[in-house]
Each structure stands twice: as C-alpha cells, then as structure tokens.
Design an enzyme around this catalytic site. Structure first.
Site, PDB file in Angstrom:
ATOM      1  N   ALA A 278       4.652   4.091   2.855  1.00  0.00           N
ATOM      2  CA  ALA A 278       4.134   2.842   2.273  1.00  0.00           C
ATOM      3  C   ALA A 278       4.316   1.710   3.266  1.00  0.00           C
ATOM      4  O   ALA A 278       4.998   1.868   4.285  1.00  0.00           O
ATOM      5  CB  ALA A 278       4.873   2.522   0.981  1.00  0.00           C
ATOM      6  N   LYS A 279       3.704   0.602   3.016  1.00  0.00           N
ATOM      7  CA  LYS A 279       3.935  -0.605   3.818  1.00  0.00           C
ATOM      8  C   LYS A 279       3.538  -1.801   2.969  1.00  0.00           C
ATOM      9  O   LYS A 279       2.708  -1.672   2.066  1.00  0.00           O
ATOM     10  CB  LYS A 279       3.067  -0.575   5.083  1.00  0.00           C
ATOM     11  CG  LYS A 279       3.636  -1.368   6.213  1.00  0.00           C
ATOM     12  CD  LYS A 279       4.730  -0.588   6.929  1.00  0.00           C
ATOM     13  CE  LYS A 279       5.375  -1.353   8.048  1.00  0.00           C
ATOM     14  NZ  LYS A 279       6.333  -0.535   8.773  1.00  0.00           N
ATOM     15  N   GLY A 280       4.141  -2.941   3.260  1.00  0.00           N
ATOM     16  CA  GLY A 280       3.799  -4.149   2.510  1.00  0.00           C
ATOM     17  C   GLY A 280       3.746  -5.342   3.429  1.00  0.00           C
ATOM     18  O   GLY A 280       4.192  -5.280   4.580  1.00  0.00           O
TER      19      GLY A 280
ATOM     20  N   ASP B   3      10.722  -5.290   8.087  1.00  0.00           N
ATOM     21  CA  ASP B   3       9.757  -5.055   9.166  1.00  0.00           C
ATOM     22  C   ASP B   3       9.620  -6.398   9.881  1.00  0.00           C
ATOM     23  O   ASP B   3      10.522  -7.238   9.779  1.00  0.00           O
ATOM     24  CB  ASP B   3       8.421  -4.560   8.569  1.00  0.00           C
ATOM     25  CG  ASP B   3       7.492  -3.959   9.601  1.00  0.00           C
ATOM     26  OD1 ASP B   3       7.718  -2.821  10.015  1.00  0.00           O
ATOM     27  OD2 ASP B   3       6.527  -4.630  10.009  1.00  0.00           O
TER      28      ASP B   3
ATOM     29  N   VAL C 126       0.856  -1.187   0.000  1.00  0.00           N
ATOM     30  CA  VAL C 126       0.000   0.000   0.000  1.00  0.00           C
ATOM     31  C   VAL C 126       0.889   1.234   0.000  1.00  0.00           C
ATOM     32  O   VAL C 126       1.795   1.358   0.824  1.00  0.00           O
ATOM     33  CB  VAL C 126      -0.923   0.030   1.249  1.00  0.00           C
ATOM     34  CG1 VAL C 126      -1.664   1.355   1.331  1.00  0.00           C
ATOM     35  CG2 VAL C 126      -1.906  -1.127   1.206  1.00  0.00           C
TER      36      VAL C 126
END
Ligand code: NAD
Length: 431
Positions: free
Chosen positions: A120-122, A161, A75
């Site tokens: 962002a992050k995934g 992460d 995202v």
C-alpha cells in the site's frame, strides 16, 4: 486451460525502453518477469490493478484562521498476502498515479522478503515546508480520521515516507486509538520507541544493505575485508550502510550527499563524517577526503557501489563507466531500466532495490509483531532475525535467478510475482 495459452506479450504494454521514470522502470521489469512466468492473463490484470483507491478531502483551520482543503490518498495495491503495508508521504506534487505505482512496489518488496503483508502507499498533497507543526498535526489527524475504515493492524498498516516521520506516526496512532477507544499500537510502524517502536528500526535498511553486500561478495568469492566501497547519499540508508560495511572490514573510499562527493583511497573515517554531517546537516566543508562530483563517485575505482540517495542515478551513460563488481541498491529505483542490459553485459552483479533495501520493511514487520504480542525484543534479537531473513531472501532470489538464467533483479520479481499469484490462485476469487 493451460495458463501458458492465456499468456500475453507483456513487453508490448511496457514503458518505452528509454523511459527514465523509476515507476515505469519498475513496471517494465514486472512485465518481463510476468512473461517469463507465463502468467495467466487474468492474474496479470489482477496484479496490475490496485484493490482499493481512496481519496479524501482534508479541511484544516490554518494558524491564521483561514480554512484550507488538502487532498489525501491511500491506495491498497494488493492484500492477498496479509494486511497491506506502506508509507505515507507529504509532498506538493504527490498524486494518485504515483501512489498507485508505489503501492505496487511495496507488494513485490514484501513478497521478496517473505513477510505476511500486501502493498500500500498513501500521501497528502501539501508542502510541509510551508506549514507549521500545528497545521501538519491537524492534517495528519484529519487524514487519519478519514481513513478509519481503511487503516487497522489487520487491514492496512502505514509507516513513514517522504516528509513524514516518527512524530507523524505517533499522531496517527493517537488519533486512531481515540476513535477506537482502546490501545492499538500496531496500526502504524516507524513509531517512537516510547510508543511501541522497535529497537533497530532506524538502522534496519542500512543493515539490510550490509547483509546483502556480504551475500553478493560471497557469491563472487570476494571477501569484504579490504573491499573498496563507494556510497552515494549520506542520510539514514547511506550513512548506516557505510558505517556497518566499514565495521565489517570494508574500505569506504567514497561518500557523497547533496553537497557533493568525497574520495579517499586509504579509507574514509565514517564516524568522523557522520559527526560532521550531524553537526552541519550536510557534509559541506568536511575535510576527510578529496572533493569529487556525483558522476565521479558512481564511476570511481571500487568493488562495491551503494546508491543510497535517490532514483534514476544509474543511466545508460553512467552504467557504461561503472567499475564496481557489485551494485547494492539502497535507494528505491536508482537504476533506470535501460541501464540493466549494460550492467548485465559488463558482468556487474546488481542486488535490486526490492531486496537490498527491504531491511526497513522487515523490521517494520517485527515492530508490528512486537506490538501485537505486547512483548519487546532486544536489539540483538531484532538484528539477528533481520540478518537471517535477509540472507534467506538473498539465497531465494539468487536461486530463482540461476534457475531462469536471469539477473537478480528479474529473479526477485519472478519470486515475488509467483508467490503472490500462487497465493491468489489458492485462495480463489471470492464470489
Ligand atoms: P535521507 O533523506 O535520510 O538521505 C538522503 C541522502 O541523499 C542525503 O544525504 C542527501 O543529502 C543525499 N542526496 C540527495 N540528493 C543527492 C544527490 N543528487 N546526490 C547525492 N546525494 C544526494 O533518505 P534515506 O531515508 O536515507 O533514503 C534514501 C533512499 O533510500 C531513498 O530512495 C529512499 O526511498 C530509500 N529507502 C529508504 C528506506 C529507509 O528506511 N529510510 C527504506 C527503503 C528505501
């Protein structure tokens, strides 16, 4: 038209006051800051909505020959400030909503420390504990191949992460460059040094916590020498924060990890505790302090409290009994939103997570810069620049908080939202 006329009652949309969800807590503070700023309604909607949400299917041939399909997400919350930046997590319960909220968190964190990145992050929904190394590598490479149009040094730059690490970043970089047929180190950060990682990255978050602690103590006219410090969590962030604060002259009176807490009013030997934790994986069996509970650690007699373990630790019940003068949030979301007013009325200064633990993303930015230039800095240069940026950011947040007569936390959100909103309005809305 005056943007004030467009302003809406953001608090009406906020999460319930007793919400214990760290991401809802974050959005609640966003709403408070947006209301103080009198943010234009259209801009508010823009900043609440991710610009891109991608879901991919990841079919993998498992070691036993079966084909299993995993789901992957990325995202991009916002990219007006520059390429989006944020980690990738592997977890059995990661989902799109969680990734959306974490992506927004990154937007505000990058804006607070003034680095030219969006948020962002995934994630991939999988349980790494039940996968072999080869299966994890295959998931990582297929996820990356599916994200070729999303990732890129000028577009979107992942990092490690939860349950991902330097090795995961090495596989992403390798897959990306195999598809591209050229070198492209800057596509991810948090890489091994040998592949273009940055010196000082491992210690960066703890170093940022240390610098923020010095800045906060300075505002309270308290010196660090002899200041009593309690640190919850003894992983990357907690152990490095404790080590660096000890080096600055602080007395670390309490530490804890998942095995429990340890207290020594004369000062804990952090080097010894680190050596024990490295050898035994946790502090279990460590003899350098009296055993205490997590609750006792958070509420012990100290000047500085560094929650550096996990979210939702400082609840209203805990907040009422905290003795520290300063809380420096090494973890993401350690304080629930409903505890904020209690800490404020007790006169406890809270350096919020989006400022306190931003040292990590700041050195990720340095890594991206070094990779793009192809020239690598000494560790001293990395640390010096990190310290300068953290001090400048602390001052900017403090100034904003004083100007609006709010806490440092709301000051940090005001600063970040205002910066992103102004950039957006200056660029204009395309088409
Ligand atoms: P880590 O896995 O290295 O360490 C976590 C530590 O917390 C471990 O010592 C673990 O034993 C301890 N812990 C777990 N549950 C606990 C509990 N209930 N009570 C006390 N201790 C407990 O993780 P980390 O990288 O140090 O991250 C810690 C926090 O900092 C997380 O919230 C993370 O999101 C945040 N953070 C990390 C970075 C980074 O660069 N590593 C950057 C920004 C924010």
């Amino acid at each position: 038209m005056d943007s004030q006329l467009h302003a809406m009652t953001y608090t009406e949309r906020a999460a319930p006051i007793d919400s214990e969800n760290p991401l809802e807590s974050m959005m609640k503070r966003f709403d408070v800051a947006a209301e103080i700023l009198g943010l234009d309604r259209g801009v508010y909607e823009y900043l609440k909505t991710p610009v891109k949400q991608v879901i991919v299917s990841i079919p993998i041939q498992m070691d036993d020959g079966r084909i299993q399909v995993f789901e992957g997400y990325r995202v991009i919350h916002n990219d007006v400030m520059g390429p989006s930046k944020g980690g990738i997590r592997y977890s059995p319960d990661v989902n799109l909503d969680e990734v959306k909220a974490l992506a927004a968190w990154m937007t505000w964190k990058c804006a607070v420390v003034n680095i030219p990145f969006g948020g962002a992050k995934g994630g991939v929904r999988c349980d790494p504990a039940k996968l072999t190394r080869i299966e994890i590598e295959k998931i990582t490479r297929r996820y990356t191949a599916n994200m070729m149009e999303v990732f890129g040094p000028n577009k979107d730059v992942p990092a490690p992460d939860m349950n991902t690490n330097e090795q995961t970043m090495a596989w992403i970089m390798d897959t990306y460059r195999m598809h591209l047929r050229r070198t492209e180190n800057a596509v991810v950060t948090g890489k091994p040094l040998i592949l273009g990682g940055s010196l000082g990255r491992r210690e960066a978050t703890g170093r940022g916590v240390m610098v923020n602690t010095l800045c906060a103590l300075d505002k309270l006219k308290m010196g660090v020498t002899g200041a009593r410090v309690a640190v919850q969590g003894f992983g990357n962030v907690g152990s490095v924060s404790a080590q660096l604060l000890e080096k600055q002259g602080g007395t670390i009176v309490a530490i804890s990890d998942v095995s429990g807490g340890y207290y020594n009013k004369n000062g804990i030997d952090i080097g010894d505790a680190i050596a024990h934790a490295e050898k035994n994986r946790t502090l279990t069996g460590w003899k350098g302090g009296d055993p205490i509970s997590q609750d006792e650690l958070l509420t012990c007699e100290c000047d500085v409290l560094v929650p550096a373990a996990k979210e939702d630790q400082i609840t209203p019940k805990v907040a009422k009994r905290i003795h520290a003068r300063v809380i420096v949030e090494g973890a993401n979301g350690p304080t629930v939103a409903s505890a904020d007013p209690i800490l404020q009325s007790s006169g406890i200064m809270v350096v919020p997570d989006i400022l306190a633990n931003a040292g990590g993303v700041t050195v990720s930015y340095f890594e991206w810069v070094q990779d793009r230039v192809g020239y690598f800095w000494s560790e001293q240069r990395v640390n010096r620049r990190l310290e300068r940026m953290m001090r400048t950011s602390f001052e900017a947040v403090h100034e904003t908080a004083v100007k609006h007569n709010v806490t440092l936390r709301i000051g940090a959100y005001i600063l970040a939202i205002d910066k992103v909103a102004k950039t957006l309005q200056t660029r204009g809305i395309y088409a």
